[in-house]
Design a protein around this motif. Sequence first.
Motif, PDB file in Angstrom:
ATOM      1  N   GLY A   1       0.792  -1.217   0.000  1.00 39.93           N
ATOM      2  CA  GLY A   1       0.000   0.000   0.000  1.00 39.93           C
ATOM      3  C   GLY A   1       0.826   1.269   0.000  1.00 39.93           C
ATOM      4  N   LEU A   2       2.106   1.165   0.357  1.00 33.74           N
ATOM      5  CA  LEU A   2       2.985   2.332   0.397  1.00 33.74           C
ATOM      6  C   LEU A   2       3.904   2.414  -0.811  1.00 33.74           C
ATOM      7  N   LEU A   3       3.948   1.381  -1.629  1.00 32.21           N
ATOM      8  CA  LEU A   3       4.852   1.393  -2.780  1.00 32.21           C
ATOM      9  C   LEU A   3       4.533   2.517  -3.776  1.00 32.21           C
ATOM     10  N   PRO A   4       3.246   2.801  -4.076  1.00 32.27           N
ATOM     11  CA  PRO A   4       2.999   3.940  -4.968  1.00 32.27           C
ATOM     12  C   PRO A   4       3.538   5.261  -4.431  1.00 32.27           C
ATOM     13  N   VAL A   5       3.524   5.440  -3.106  1.00 35.61           N
ATOM     14  CA  VAL A   5       4.093   6.657  -2.521  1.00 35.61           C
ATOM     15  C   VAL A   5       5.602   6.672  -2.734  1.00 35.61           C
ATOM     16  N   MET A   6       6.239   5.526  -2.547  1.00 37.99           N
ATOM     17  CA  MET A   6       7.671   5.439  -2.793  1.00 37.99           C
ATOM     18  C   MET A   6       7.987   5.844  -4.219  1.00 37.99           C
ATOM     19  N   GLN A   7       7.188   5.343  -5.160  1.00 38.88           N
ATOM     20  CA  GLN A   7       7.449   5.644  -6.569  1.00 38.88           C
ATOM     21  C   GLN A   7       7.176   7.113  -6.878  1.00 38.88           C
ATOM     22  N   ALA A   8       6.149   7.675  -6.252  1.00 35.91           N
ATOM     23  CA  ALA A   8       5.873   9.097  -6.456  1.00 35.91           C
ATOM     24  C   ALA A   8       7.028   9.939  -5.934  1.00 35.91           C
ATOM     25  N   ARG A   9       7.635   9.518  -4.826  1.00 33.22           N
ATOM     26  CA  ARG A   9       8.776  10.256  -4.283  1.00 33.22           C
ATOM     27  C   ARG A   9       9.996  10.127  -5.201  1.00 33.22           C
ATOM     28  N   ILE A  10      10.188   8.950  -5.778  1.00 35.98           N
ATOM     29  CA  ILE A  10      11.285   8.777  -6.733  1.00 35.98           C
ATOM     30  C   ILE A  10      11.073   9.662  -7.952  1.00 35.98           C
ATOM     31  N   LEU A  11       9.828   9.720  -8.439  1.00 34.82           N
ATOM     32  CA  LEU A  11       9.526  10.606  -9.566  1.00 34.82           C
ATOM     33  C   LEU A  11       9.792  12.061  -9.190  1.00 34.82           C
ATOM     34  N   ALA A  12       9.388  12.465  -7.992  1.00 33.18           N
ATOM     35  CA  ALA A  12       9.612  13.837  -7.552  1.00 33.18           C
ATOM     36  C   ALA A  12      11.101  14.154  -7.496  1.00 33.18           C
ATOM     37  N   ARG A  13      11.893  13.208  -7.026  1.00 32.82           N
ATOM     38  CA  ARG A  13      13.335  13.430  -6.972  1.00 32.82           C
ATOM     39  C   ARG A  13      13.918  13.594  -8.369  1.00 32.82           C
ATOM     40  N   HIS A  14      13.413  12.830  -9.317  1.00 28.55           N
ATOM     41  CA  HIS A  14      13.870  12.987 -10.704  1.00 28.55           C
ATOM     42  C   HIS A  14      13.471  14.352 -11.252  1.00 28.55           C
ATOM     43  N   LEU A  15      12.243  14.769 -10.998  1.00 25.67           N
ATOM     44  CA  LEU A  15      11.777  16.054 -11.504  1.00 25.67           C
ATOM     45  C   LEU A  15      12.584  17.210 -10.913  1.00 25.67           C
ATOM     46  N   ARG A  16      13.041  17.032  -9.685  1.00 20.97           N
ATOM     47  CA  ARG A  16      13.861  18.071  -9.054  1.00 20.97           C
ATOM     48  C   ARG A  16      15.321  18.038  -9.528  1.00 20.97           C
ATOM     49  N   GLY A  17      15.671  17.016 -10.306  1.00 22.95           N
ATOM     50  CA  GLY A  17      17.045  16.898 -10.763  1.00 22.95           C
ATOM     51  C   GLY A  17      17.946  16.124  -9.831  1.00 22.95           C
ATOM     52  N   GLU A  18      17.365  15.441  -8.834  1.00 22.03           N
ATOM     53  CA  GLU A  18      18.169  14.698  -7.865  1.00 22.03           C
ATOM     54  C   GLU A  18      18.498  13.289  -8.346  1.00 22.03           C
ATOM     55  N   LEU A  19      17.734  12.773  -9.291  1.00 17.00           N
ATOM     56  CA  LEU A  19      17.979  11.464  -9.892  1.00 17.00           C
ATOM     57  C   LEU A  19      18.034  11.623 -11.401  1.00 17.00           C
ATOM     58  N   PRO A  20      18.886  10.854 -12.090  1.00 13.52           N
ATOM     59  CA  PRO A  20      19.006  11.008 -13.543  1.00 13.52           C
ATOM     60  C   PRO A  20      17.798  10.512 -14.323  1.00 13.52           C
ATOM     61  N   GLY A  21      16.970   9.678 -13.705  1.00  8.41           N
ATOM     62  CA  GLY A  21      15.795   9.162 -14.397  1.00  8.41           C
ATOM     63  C   GLY A  21      14.808   8.569 -13.409  1.00  8.41           C
ATOM     64  N   TYR A  22      13.602   8.249 -13.909  1.00  2.18           N
ATOM     65  CA  TYR A  22      12.597   7.580 -13.078  1.00  2.18           C
ATOM     66  C   TYR A  22      12.845   6.083 -13.123  1.00  2.18           C
ATOM     67  N   LEU A  23      12.861   5.453 -11.968  1.00  2.00           N
ATOM     68  CA  LEU A  23      13.113   4.012 -11.868  1.00  2.00           C
ATOM     69  C   LEU A  23      11.835   3.295 -11.496  1.00  2.00           C
ATOM     70  N   PRO A  24      11.212   2.564 -12.421  1.00  3.12           N
ATOM     71  CA  PRO A  24       9.974   1.850 -12.082  1.00  3.12           C
ATOM     72  C   PRO A  24      10.234   0.743 -11.091  1.00  3.12           C
ATOM     73  N   TRP A  25       9.192   0.370 -10.332  1.00  2.00           N
ATOM     74  CA  TRP A  25       9.335  -0.692  -9.349  1.00  2.00           C
ATOM     75  C   TRP A  25       9.041  -2.047  -9.986  1.00  2.00           C
ATOM     76  N   THR A  26       9.927  -2.966  -9.768  1.00  2.00           N
ATOM     77  CA  THR A  26       9.678  -4.369 -10.107  1.00  2.00           C
ATOM     78  C   THR A  26      10.164  -5.197  -8.920  1.00  2.00           C
ATOM     79  N   PRO A  27       9.415  -6.217  -8.526  1.00  2.00           N
ATOM     80  CA  PRO A  27       9.843  -7.010  -7.370  1.00  2.00           C
ATOM     81  C   PRO A  27      11.142  -7.746  -7.661  1.00  2.00           C
ATOM     82  N   ALA A  28      11.931  -7.923  -6.621  1.00  2.00           N
ATOM     83  CA  ALA A  28      13.237  -8.601  -6.767  1.00  2.00           C
ATOM     84  C   ALA A  28      13.039 -10.068  -7.103  1.00  2.00           C
TER      85      ALA A  28
END
Length: 344
Positions: free
Chosen positions: A317-344
Amino acid sequence: MPTEILNTLYVQTQGASLHLDEDSIRVALPDTPGRKTLPLRRIESIVVYGHINLSTELIARCADDNRPIVWMSRSGRFTARLEGPTRGNVLLRHAQHRIHDDEAARLEIARAFVAGKIRNSRRILLRAGRDARDSAQIGLRAAAEELAEAVTWLPDAKNLEELMGMEGQSSRTYFAVLPLALSKGTDFPPFTRRSKRPPTDPTNALISFLYGLLRNLAQGAAEQVGLDPHVGFLHGLRPAKPALALDLMEEFRPAFADRLALTLINRRTLRIEHFDELSGGAWQLNDDGRKIVFEGWQDTRRQEWDHPIAARPVPAGLLPVMQARILARHLRGELPGYLPWTPA
């Protein structure tokens, strides 16, 4: 129990209460002796789901510190957000709108959403193929290999139209064999293709209902992080269309919604009496059916999955929030790209 992820405190235990204790948050859980205390300096924001009580003193302190508090329904629908003077959110949304207007940057983000969806769709087919026999197993494995190849085509997409075409073909490949993952002994009418408006059989009705729950979860995730849920990268702009929520939910459709649908049907948890056939051939869940699905959805949201960036198990239930935060970090220039979630 409360869960702390990326400096955000999530509280999902119904009836829990949060209080201010000098420079700490005191968490009391129902029917649980003792209490848990967390230093406020470690907490960037607080997210509560459902019936969670917060003291007036804690709310006032968080407002003074510009520490957001977000209220969500138990199903993951965004309800409200409280914070002090607007600072980061307006800058984040400005970056989101600016990148949306950059065709090359938008395409790269959209490509990542599609890649995540296809990889997770392939995992569902491989998982079903392990339990299938004979021609069903052959069909599921063959489609899984097609999806593996489809991921390699994504870098060749020169624009969003080509990318959407690749996504559409992958979805057709996936849903063409998904009926092979269903048990033969169910009392459901045949599920032969994906139909949305309206769903023409119980399986399609179930999948559409679960996608609705997932959409609420994804939209709530975007709202929590401060993103504009209506400005997406894969899905286009349209009045009242939460395009970013639709983007964020793509990688979770197979792993959460489709997987739960297969489980509920194959274990006979849902039967034909849990659906109603409407005039015109449409189907929908009835009250008893919805209750069963809600219970299964809550179990799904509690299930923990590994997350490569968090480096720890995270409730679904919290994974979409994690992904939204990763997207936000990319939009701010903190990450070079958006990393989609796939289970290990």
